[in-house]
Design an enzyme around this catalytic site. Structure first.
Site, short mmCIF file in Angstrom:
data_model
loop_
_atom_site.label_atom_id
_atom_site.label_comp_id
_atom_site.label_asym_id
_atom_site.label_seq_id
_atom_site.Cartn_x
_atom_site.Cartn_y
_atom_site.Cartn_z
N GLU A 53 41.24 40.00 36.95
CA GLU A 53 42.61 39.97 37.92
C GLU A 53 42.07 40.47 39.18
O GLU A 53 42.68 39.93 40.28
CB GLU A 53 43.77 40.50 37.48
CG GLU A 53 44.05 39.64 36.24
CD GLU A 53 45.17 40.52 35.39
OE1 GLU A 53 45.60 41.75 35.75
OE2 GLU A 53 45.47 39.97 34.15
N GLY A 66 46.13 37.44 28.61
CA GLY A 66 47.65 37.15 28.50
C GLY A 66 48.31 35.81 28.13
O GLY A 66 49.01 35.47 28.34
N SER A 103 44.39 39.18 24.83
CA SER A 103 45.38 38.94 23.74
C SER A 103 45.36 39.59 22.47
O SER A 103 45.42 39.16 21.17
CB SER A 103 45.64 37.32 23.52
OG SER A 103 45.87 36.60 24.81
N HIS A 106 38.20 44.30 36.78
CA HIS A 106 38.98 43.50 36.01
C HIS A 106 38.99 42.13 36.58
O HIS A 106 38.90 42.08 37.72
CB HIS A 106 40.38 44.41 35.99
CG HIS A 106 41.25 43.48 34.79
ND1 HIS A 106 41.75 42.55 35.14
CD2 HIS A 106 41.56 44.05 33.62
CE1 HIS A 106 42.66 42.14 34.08
NE2 HIS A 106 42.33 42.86 33.21
N ASN A 147 45.96 48.65 29.46
CA ASN A 147 45.91 48.49 30.81
C ASN A 147 47.44 47.91 31.35
O ASN A 147 47.88 46.71 30.70
CB ASN A 147 45.11 47.35 31.13
CG ASN A 147 45.29 46.89 32.64
OD1 ASN A 147 45.81 47.45 33.46
ND2 ASN A 147 44.29 45.76 32.75
N TRP A 148 48.26 48.90 31.68
CA TRP A 148 49.42 48.65 32.22
C TRP A 148 49.74 47.59 33.39
O TRP A 148 51.06 47.30 33.82
CB TRP A 148 50.64 49.76 32.39
CG TRP A 148 50.78 50.26 31.00
CD1 TRP A 148 50.32 50.14 29.66
CD2 TRP A 148 51.95 51.54 30.79
NE1 TRP A 148 50.76 51.15 28.90
CE2 TRP A 148 51.73 51.77 29.49
CE3 TRP A 148 52.69 52.34 31.73
CZ2 TRP A 148 52.77 52.80 29.04
CZ3 TRP A 148 53.49 53.25 31.29
CH2 TRP A 148 53.47 53.64 29.63
N LYS A 149 48.61 47.47 34.05
CA LYS A 149 48.58 46.45 35.31
C LYS A 149 49.95 46.79 36.18
O LYS A 149 50.17 48.06 36.17
CB LYS A 149 48.73 44.98 34.77
CG LYS A 149 48.02 44.53 33.66
CD LYS A 149 47.88 43.30 33.62
CE LYS A 149 46.69 42.89 32.45
NZ LYS A 149 46.60 41.49 32.13
N GLY A 170 46.31 44.62 27.43
CA GLY A 170 47.37 44.47 28.34
C GLY A 170 48.72 44.52 27.65
O GLY A 170 49.28 45.62 27.60
N GLY A 171 49.35 43.45 27.69
CA GLY A 171 50.59 43.27 27.29
C GLY A 171 51.08 44.04 26.16
O GLY A 171 52.27 44.91 26.34
N GLU A 196 36.25 40.71 28.33
CA GLU A 196 37.45 40.34 28.36
C GLU A 196 37.44 38.62 28.85
O GLU A 196 37.17 38.42 30.14
CB GLU A 196 38.44 41.00 29.35
CG GLU A 196 38.66 42.22 28.84
CD GLU A 196 39.75 42.81 29.77
OE1 GLU A 196 40.85 43.23 28.90
OE2 GLU A 196 40.16 42.94 30.92
C1 PEP Z 1 43.81 42.82 30.15
O1 PEP Z 1 44.29 42.61 31.32
O2 PEP Z 1 42.95 43.59 30.49
C2 PEP Z 1 44.33 42.34 28.97
C3 PEP Z 1 43.50 42.38 27.99
O3 PEP Z 1 45.61 41.59 28.88
P1 PEP Z 1 46.23 41.10 27.49
O4 PEP Z 1 45.93 42.14 26.41
O5 PEP Z 1 47.74 41.11 27.94
O6 PEP Z 1 45.55 39.93 27.22
#
Ligand code: PEP
Length: 247
Positions: free
Chosen positions: A97, A171, A210, A95, A11-13, A231-232, A165
């Site tokens: 967010e 994050g 994470s 999600h 997920n590049w957001k 994500g990151g 999640e």
């Molecule tokens: C996400 O936003 O779906 C996610 C899992 O982010 P991260 O891996 O950065 O915690």
């Protein structure tokens, strides 16, 4: 009942412009014959070009959200049909967010899932508890409630996945213990089987929050974990490939 084929989705957001297509290409070139399905969900501005750049590779392209209507006066929004037209094969919905920042309810997410199915997109539906909810001992209740509320019956017989999640793990560098992840994934599985019958044992339940190369082996091999939403660590080919290779 065959075990679900794992899915590892990035997920590049709101990250990535034209130059990031090279990173996506490096991911596609490095995936090899890993046992998972792999996807990247870039910002909508890159969907079409990334789909073209990765055409013929193992890596699918997905959206990060879609409206519940197919078209109309919704300034700034994007429909599932538009994502599919741009080459997306799946779409992240619900999600945290978006649930937190855009006040998306389970009902809205369920309507988005129906729109995704109409467009032929595979939904990846996110659920997860906040830290307050976990500390109050309500994680299972919250997560299974989101599963019930966000998944419409139209999903019966369709290909989809769930991403668990925990909001407090996204994050932050913090992750739940493996037994905690397994407990929630088992509760999600039981809820899916109640809702959709034995066929739901084939639905992958991804873990997200994470995930990085150093913790991926333990997380991806935990009971009922059918892949990861990343994500990151999906923004850099070396990190994302490190996670994919941990399977
Ligand atoms: C996400 O936003 O779906 C996610 C899992 O982010 P991260 O891996 O950065 O915690």
């Amino acid at each position: 009942m065959t075990a679900p084929t794992p899915l590892i989705a990035g997920n590049w957001k709101m990250n990535g412009a034209s130059a990031a297509l090279a990173e996506a290409k490096a991911i596609a070139d490095g995936v090899g014959d890993c046992p998972a399905r792999v996807a990247i969900c870039p910002p909508a501005t890159l969907t079409h070009r990334m789909s073209q750049a990765l055409d013929g590779s193992k890596v699918l392209v997905g959206g990060q959200d879609a409206h519940w209507d197919d078209a109309g006066a919704f300034t700034g929004d994007i429909s599932a049909e538009m994502l599919a037209d741009a080459g997306a094969k799946l779409v992240i919905l619900g999600h945290s967010e978006r649930r937190a920042g855009w006040r998306e309810t389970d009902e809205m997410v369920a309507n988005k899932v129906k729109a995704a199915l109409r467009a032929g997109l595979e939904p990846v539906v996110c659920v997860g508890e906040t830290l307050e909810e976990r500390d109050a001992g309500k994680a299972l209740q919250v997560v299974t409630g989101q599963v019930r509320g966000s998944l419409p019956q139209e999903l019966a017989g369709k290909t989809f996945s769930i991403a668990y999640e925990p909001v407090w793990a996204i994050g932050t560098g913090r992750t739940p213990t493996t037994p905690d992840i397994e407990e929630v994934h088992r509760a999600i599985r039981a809820t899916l089987v109640e809702m959709f019958g034995e066929a739901a044992r084939g639905v992958p339940i991804l873990y997200g929050g994470s995930v990085k190369p150093s913790n991926a082996t333990e997380i991806l091999h935990a009971a009922e974990v059918g892949g990861a939403l990343v994500g990151g660590a999906s923004l850099k080919a070396a990190d994302f490939l490190g996670i994919i290779r941990a399977l």
